[in-house]
Design a protein around this motif. Structure first.
Motif, PDB file in Angstrom:
ATOM      1  N   ILE A 208       0.869  -1.180   0.000  1.00 48.92           N
ATOM      2  CA  ILE A 208       0.000   0.000   0.000  1.00 48.92           C
ATOM      3  C   ILE A 208       0.902   1.226   0.000  1.00 48.92           C
ATOM      4  O   ILE A 208       1.794   1.345   0.842  1.00 48.92           O
ATOM      5  CB  ILE A 208      -0.926   0.020   1.236  1.00 48.92           C
ATOM      6  CG1 ILE A 208      -1.802  -1.236   1.247  1.00 48.92           C
ATOM      7  CG2 ILE A 208      -1.774   1.281   1.246  1.00 48.92           C
ATOM      8  CD1 ILE A 208      -2.622  -1.408   2.505  1.00 48.92           C
ATOM      9  N   VAL A 209       0.657   2.112  -0.957  1.00 47.76           N
ATOM     10  CA  VAL A 209       1.506   3.293  -1.051  1.00 47.76           C
ATOM     11  C   VAL A 209       0.674   4.564  -1.133  1.00 47.76           C
ATOM     12  O   VAL A 209      -0.456   4.559  -1.627  1.00 47.76           O
ATOM     13  CB  VAL A 209       2.462   3.225  -2.271  1.00 47.76           C
ATOM     14  CG1 VAL A 209       3.402   2.047  -2.151  1.00 47.76           C
ATOM     15  CG2 VAL A 209       1.709   3.169  -3.578  1.00 47.76           C
ATOM     16  N   VAL A 210       1.245   5.610  -0.604  1.00 47.22           N
ATOM     17  CA  VAL A 210       0.736   6.963  -0.792  1.00 47.22           C
ATOM     18  C   VAL A 210       1.892   7.704  -1.453  1.00 47.22           C
ATOM     19  O   VAL A 210       2.939   7.907  -0.840  1.00 47.22           O
ATOM     20  CB  VAL A 210       0.345   7.634   0.542  1.00 47.22           C
ATOM     21  CG1 VAL A 210      -0.036   9.091   0.314  1.00 47.22           C
ATOM     22  CG2 VAL A 210      -0.785   6.877   1.213  1.00 47.22           C
ATOM     23  N   MET A 211       1.698   8.043  -2.724  1.00 52.46           N
ATOM     24  CA  MET A 211       2.775   8.668  -3.487  1.00 52.46           C
ATOM     25  C   MET A 211       2.622  10.183  -3.475  1.00 52.46           C
ATOM     26  O   MET A 211       1.571  10.706  -3.806  1.00 52.46           O
ATOM     27  CB  MET A 211       2.792   8.164  -4.923  1.00 52.46           C
ATOM     28  CG  MET A 211       3.993   8.709  -5.688  1.00 52.46           C
ATOM     29  SD  MET A 211       4.217   8.001  -7.306  1.00 52.46           S
ATOM     30  CE  MET A 211       4.543   6.304  -6.903  1.00 52.46           C
ATOM     31  N   LEU A 212       3.709  10.851  -3.106  1.00 52.86           N
ATOM     32  CA  LEU A 212       3.734  12.313  -3.112  1.00 52.86           C
ATOM     33  C   LEU A 212       4.111  12.808  -4.496  1.00 52.86           C
ATOM     34  O   LEU A 212       5.167  12.453  -5.037  1.00 52.86           O
ATOM     35  CB  LEU A 212       4.747  12.823  -2.086  1.00 52.86           C
ATOM     36  CG  LEU A 212       4.914  14.338  -2.002  1.00 52.86           C
ATOM     37  CD1 LEU A 212       3.634  15.006  -1.533  1.00 52.86           C
ATOM     38  CD2 LEU A 212       6.069  14.692  -1.098  1.00 52.86           C
ATOM     39  N   MET A 213       3.217  13.595  -5.067  1.00 54.62           N
ATOM     40  CA  MET A 213       3.449  14.251  -6.358  1.00 54.62           C
ATOM     41  C   MET A 213       2.849  15.649  -6.258  1.00 54.62           C
ATOM     42  O   MET A 213       1.909  15.854  -5.499  1.00 54.62           O
ATOM     43  CB  MET A 213       2.718  13.530  -7.493  1.00 54.62           C
ATOM     44  CG  MET A 213       3.110  12.132  -7.730  1.00 54.62           C
ATOM     45  SD  MET A 213       2.084  11.482  -9.083  1.00 54.62           S
ATOM     46  CE  MET A 213       2.881   9.928  -9.353  1.00 54.62           C
ATOM     47  N   HIS A 214       3.374  16.553  -7.047  1.00 50.54           N
ATOM     48  CA  HIS A 214       2.836  17.907  -7.084  1.00 50.54           C
ATOM     49  C   HIS A 214       2.363  18.216  -8.487  1.00 50.54           C
ATOM     50  O   HIS A 214       3.106  18.002  -9.455  1.00 50.54           O
ATOM     51  CB  HIS A 214       3.892  18.914  -6.620  1.00 50.54           C
ATOM     52  CG  HIS A 214       4.278  18.727  -5.194  1.00 50.54           C
ATOM     53  ND1 HIS A 214       5.279  17.865  -4.785  1.00 50.54           N
ATOM     54  CD2 HIS A 214       3.769  19.257  -4.061  1.00 50.54           C
ATOM     55  CE1 HIS A 214       5.382  17.904  -3.475  1.00 50.54           C
ATOM     56  NE2 HIS A 214       4.477  18.742  -2.994  1.00 50.54           N
ATOM     57  N   ASP A 215       1.151  18.746  -8.596  1.00 52.66           N
ATOM     58  CA  ASP A 215       0.578  19.003  -9.915  1.00 52.66           C
ATOM     59  C   ASP A 215       1.197  20.205 -10.619  1.00 52.66           C
ATOM     60  O   ASP A 215       0.935  20.439 -11.791  1.00 52.66           O
ATOM     61  CB  ASP A 215      -0.948  19.124  -9.850  1.00 52.66           C
ATOM     62  CG  ASP A 215      -1.436  20.242  -8.950  1.00 52.66           C
ATOM     63  OD1 ASP A 215      -0.610  20.968  -8.357  1.00 52.66           O
ATOM     64  OD2 ASP A 215      -2.661  20.384  -8.832  1.00 52.66           O
TER      65      ASP A 215
END
Length: 174
Positions: free
Chosen positions: A131-138
């Motif tokens: 299970i992952v929560v991926m940090l990305m910025h739009d």
């Protein structure tokens, strides 16, 4: 275009109301990321952080009619230091959970990021996590360029991609 919904952690951006409404219409989750995102102001004290959270909750509720149930600490929850427990208790009292990320494209770090590097960072930091929560910025052009390939790769590896919700196992409520 890939049929993937995301969670958008928002700070106070009156110039982005149209985009926020679009995110809501398209089925994405809207979450709280503090009013100002000014690290020194947010973490001046537990009270200043709680005020930032509540101000952003009120703004989103009044402006777009959505009251978030999830918060992401600017810089991650460890950035709150000794005030983290007090802030987490206030979040819980207000019906919010909080989340940190466990993988990322690296677009929040200083330095130049290419789409190829964003892709490698994303896929390598996922590793063998279930299970992952991926940090990305739009706002990152590199992340946006890499995103279709990241999605295709993770789908091929069997990942189900979905926005966060308060009952998600990665959400902390205390």
């Amino acid at each position: 275009e890939k049929g993937v919904h995301a969670t958008f952690f928002l700070r106070h951006r009156p110039d982005h109301v149209a985009e926020i409404r679009r995110e809501i219409r398209e089925g994405h989750t809207i979450a709280n990321h503090s009013y100002s995102h000014k690290i020194k102001a947010v973490y001046e004290s537990a009270e200043s952080c709680i005020k930032e959270i509540r101000d952003q909750q009120a703004w989103l509720t009044e402006t777009v009619g959505v009251t978030p149930q999830i918060y992401r600490f600017p810089g991650g929850s460890p950035t709150a230091g000794a005030d983290k427990a007090t802030i987490a208790a206030a979040l819980a009292a207000d019906g919010l959970g909080y989340v940190d990320w466990n993988c990322a494209t690296g677009d929040g770090m200083p330095g130049e990021l290419t789409a190829a590097k964003a892709y490698r960072n994303a896929v390598s930091t996922v590793g063998d996590q279930k299970i992952v929560v991926m940090l990305m910025h739009d706002y990152s052009t590199a992340t946006l360029a890499a995103l279709p390939d990241i999605i295709d790769t993770l789908k091929a590896q069997g990942y189900l991609m979905m926005p966060l919700f308060r009952e998600s196992v990665m959400i902390r409520t205390v």
